[in-house]
Design an enzyme around this catalytic site. Structure first.
Site, PDB file in Angstrom:
ATOM      1  CG  ASP A   1      -2.136   1.066   1.009  1.00  0.00           C
ATOM      2  OD1 ASP A   1      -3.362   0.612   1.236  1.00  0.00           O
ATOM      3  OD2 ASP A   1      -2.224   2.067   1.133  1.00  0.00           O
TER       4      ASP A   1
ATOM      5  CG  ASP B   1       2.317   5.205  -6.724  1.00  0.00           C
ATOM      6  OD1 ASP B   1       1.187   5.234  -6.454  1.00  0.00           O
ATOM      7  OD2 ASP B   1       2.274   7.129  -7.156  1.00  0.00           O
TER       8      ASP B   1
ATOM      9  CE1 TYR C   1     -14.066   1.391  -9.632  1.00  0.00           C
ATOM     10  CE2 TYR C   1     -16.520   1.006  -9.322  1.00  0.00           C
ATOM     11  CZ  TYR C   1     -15.120   0.404  -9.469  1.00  0.00           C
ATOM     12  OH  TYR C   1     -14.969  -0.243  -7.951  1.00  0.00           O
TER      13      TYR C   1
ATOM     14  CE  LYS D   1     -12.475  -1.510  -9.914  1.00  0.00           C
ATOM     15  NZ  LYS D   1     -11.221  -2.059  -9.430  1.00  0.00           N
TER      16      LYS D   1
ATOM     17  CB  THR E   1     -14.281   0.564   2.384  1.00  0.00           C
ATOM     18  OG1 THR E   1     -14.920   1.300   1.060  1.00  0.00           O
ATOM     19  CG2 THR E   1     -14.781  -0.763   2.466  1.00  0.00           C
TER      20      THR E   1
HETATM   21  N1  LIG Z   1     -15.661   0.415  -0.959  1.00  0.00           N
HETATM   22  C1  LIG Z   1     -17.023  -0.078  -2.084  1.00  0.00           C
HETATM   23  O1  LIG Z   1     -17.802  -0.351  -2.435  1.00  0.00           O
HETATM   24  C2  LIG Z   1     -16.316  -1.239  -3.982  1.00  0.00           C
HETATM   25  C3  LIG Z   1     -17.113  -1.460  -4.007  1.00  0.00           C
HETATM   26  C4  LIG Z   1     -16.217  -2.445  -5.491  1.00  0.00           C
HETATM   27  C5  LIG Z   1     -15.263  -2.161  -6.100  1.00  0.00           C
HETATM   28  N2  LIG Z   1     -14.065  -2.164  -4.971  1.00  0.00           N
HETATM   29  C6  LIG Z   1     -13.052  -1.885  -5.554  1.00  0.00           C
HETATM   30  O2  LIG Z   1     -11.889  -2.051  -4.088  1.00  0.00           O
HETATM   31  C7  LIG Z   1     -11.309  -2.291  -4.557  1.00  0.00           C
HETATM   32  C8  LIG Z   1     -10.579  -1.460  -3.678  1.00  0.00           C
HETATM   33  O3  LIG Z   1     -11.392  -0.477  -2.868  1.00  0.00           O
HETATM   34  P1  LIG Z   1     -11.324  -0.888  -0.690  1.00  0.00           P
HETATM   35  O4  LIG Z   1     -12.810  -0.510  -0.376  1.00  0.00           O
HETATM   36  O5  LIG Z   1     -10.805  -1.870   0.460  1.00  0.00           O
HETATM   37  O6  LIG Z   1     -10.695   0.600  -0.423  1.00  0.00           O
HETATM   38  P2  LIG Z   1     -10.391   1.817   0.628  1.00  0.00           P
HETATM   39  O7  LIG Z   1     -10.560   2.654   0.075  1.00  0.00           O
HETATM   40  O8  LIG Z   1     -10.587   0.899   1.908  1.00  0.00           O
HETATM   41  O9  LIG Z   1      -8.714   1.302   0.555  1.00  0.00           O
HETATM   42  C9  LIG Z   1      -8.122   1.554  -0.576  1.00  0.00           C
HETATM   43  C10 LIG Z   1      -6.002   1.400  -0.276  1.00  0.00           C
HETATM   44  O10 LIG Z   1      -6.228   2.114  -2.085  1.00  0.00           O
HETATM   45  C11 LIG Z   1      -4.506   2.470  -1.102  1.00  0.00           C
HETATM   46  N3  LIG Z   1      -3.890   3.843  -2.381  1.00  0.00           N
HETATM   47  C12 LIG Z   1      -4.143   4.032  -2.784  1.00  0.00           C
HETATM   48  N4  LIG Z   1      -3.520   4.945  -4.104  1.00  0.00           N
HETATM   49  C13 LIG Z   1      -2.548   3.661  -4.289  1.00  0.00           C
HETATM   50  C14 LIG Z   1      -1.632   4.213  -5.015  1.00  0.00           C
HETATM   51  N5  LIG Z   1      -1.132   4.747  -5.367  1.00  0.00           N
HETATM   52  N6  LIG Z   1      -0.875   2.930  -4.524  1.00  0.00           N
HETATM   53  C15 LIG Z   1      -1.101   2.457  -3.557  1.00  0.00           C
HETATM   54  N7  LIG Z   1      -1.695   1.792  -2.671  1.00  0.00           N
HETATM   55  C16 LIG Z   1      -2.755   2.512  -2.946  1.00  0.00           C
HETATM   56  C17 LIG Z   1      -4.852   3.815  -0.244  1.00  0.00           C
HETATM   57  O11 LIG Z   1      -3.798   4.104   0.750  1.00  0.00           O
HETATM   58  C18 LIG Z   1      -6.333   2.752   0.888  1.00  0.00           C
HETATM   59  O12 LIG Z   1      -5.192   1.429   1.751  1.00  0.00           O
HETATM   60  C19 LIG Z   1     -11.199  -1.019  -5.618  1.00  0.00           C
HETATM   61  O13 LIG Z   1     -10.621  -1.989  -6.379  1.00  0.00           O
HETATM   62  C20 LIG Z   1     -12.508  -0.652  -5.898  1.00  0.00           C
HETATM   63  O14 LIG Z   1     -12.623  -0.053  -7.085  1.00  0.00           O
HETATM   64  C21 LIG Z   1     -14.561  -1.558  -3.745  1.00  0.00           C
END
Ligand SMILES: NC(=O)c1ccc[n+]([C@@H]2O[C@H](COP(=O)([O-])OP(=O)(O)OC[C@H]3O[C@@H](n4cnc5c(N)ncnc54)[C@H](O)[C@@H]3O)[C@@H](O)[C@H]2O)c1
Length: 259
Positions: free
Chosen positions: A37, A63, A155, A159, A190
């Site tokens: 992360d 990153d 998005y 996806k 989240t």
């Molecule tokens: N939360 C939802 O409702 C939802 C629904 C469908 C899909 N998703 C997908 O789930 C995945 C993540 O979601 P989440 O809800 O667990 O996220 P989250 O917001 O809890 O966490 C995202 C994490 O990504 C890290 N991050 C951001 N930019 C970064 C970078 N450049 N390099 C490395 N790390 C980086 C952040 O520091 C954070 O820890 C994504 O692929 C998202 O598209 C989320």
């Protein structure tokens, strides 16, 4: 016997939400996990929690928009633990809501985090999975990767790309014993869910953030949002031997939303 005894895995975006729930569960099931992360404090806290519970974790802060880092996480994990059994490319980004007047920098960031990073990490991971005689690749798309999203077309396009990548790669590497699947979450509580709900045209509207999150959950057949631990449980199933005949699957975990 734990489900991932002796296995080595990598999870990206593992300092928060579903990714964090995933590495904690995988470690409890016996895997040594690389916690990847950009959030250094979040990575440290996650690794501390894993180690306090008796697990093994490798912190990898960087990153994932950097192609070199996306590849390097594989090499660093293999040099620490001697091999690789599974990779969960979970990082993603909501990207721009707009079509007209789209912010090109935000568009590029979304391409990097939803698409580029998984291609680079996967390319680095494949030879190591082969060396073990097989393994599992897992990605995170969204219900927006299965059905169009009027509020997030960019998005959704990306996806759908993750789902297409999964299905294509699954057929390509199946003869080598490598399984490839993708989880398609609905709303998961989240920080990222709040970004989507803050979009001016996304339902439900005109509410405080917490109220919007709860109201979004009530729109699903099961009547609530998903918990990160429920995605982690799905991920554990898909990377474990319990899913030994499942490959190329795009699994909705959405409370019935796309049924
Ligand atoms: N939360 C939802 O409702 C939802 C629904 C469908 C899909 N998703 C997908 O789930 C995945 C993540 O979601 P989440 O809800 O667990 O996220 P989250 O917001 O809890 O966490 C995202 C994490 O990504 C890290 N991050 C951001 N930019 C970064 C970078 N450049 N390099 C490395 N790390 C980086 C952040 O520091 C954070 O820890 C994504 O692929 C998202 O598209 C989320």
């Amino acid at each position: 016997m734990q489900q991932l005894d002796g296995r080595v895995g990598i999870v990206t975006a593992a300092a928060s939400g579903m990714g964090r729930a995933g590495v904690e569960l995988f470690a409890r099931e016996g895997a040594a996990v690389a916690v990847v992360d950009i959030d250094a404090d979040g990575v440290a806290a996650t690794c501390r929690a894993i180690e306090a519970a008796g697990g093994t974790a490798l912190p990898l802060v960087g990153d994932l928009t950097d192609d070199g880092f996306s590849r390097e996480i594989v090499e660093r994990t293999v040099s620490e633990y001697g091999g690789l059994d599974f990779f969960w490319g979970h990082a993603g980004h909501p990207g721009p809501a707009a079509v007209e007047g789209l912010d090109p920098a935000l568009f590029d960031l979304a391409i990097d985090l939803n698409l580029r990073t998984i291609v680079h990490s996967t390319a680095a991971a494949l030879p190591h999975l082969r060396r073990r005689g097989g393994g599992a690749l897992l990605y995170t798309a969204s219900t927006a990767g299965l059905a169009g999203s009027p509020h997030s077309p960019v998005y959704s396009m990306m996806k759908f790309g993750v789902v297409g990548w999964t299905r294509s790669l699954a057929k390509r590497v199946a003869p080598e014993g490598i399984r490839v699947n993708v989880i398609c979450p609905g709303g998961v509580d989240t920080p990222m869910l709040r970004t989507f709900l803050a979009r001016p045209d996304a339902p439900p509207r005109n509410m405080a953030a917490d109220e919007m999150v709860a109201a979004r959950g009530k729109l699903t057949p099961l009547g609530r949002n998903c918990r990160p631990e429920e995605i982690a449980a799905t991920a554990l199933f898909l990377v474990s031997d319990a899913a030994s005949y499942i490959t190329g699957a795009a699994l909705p975990v959405d409370g019935g939303m796309t049924a």
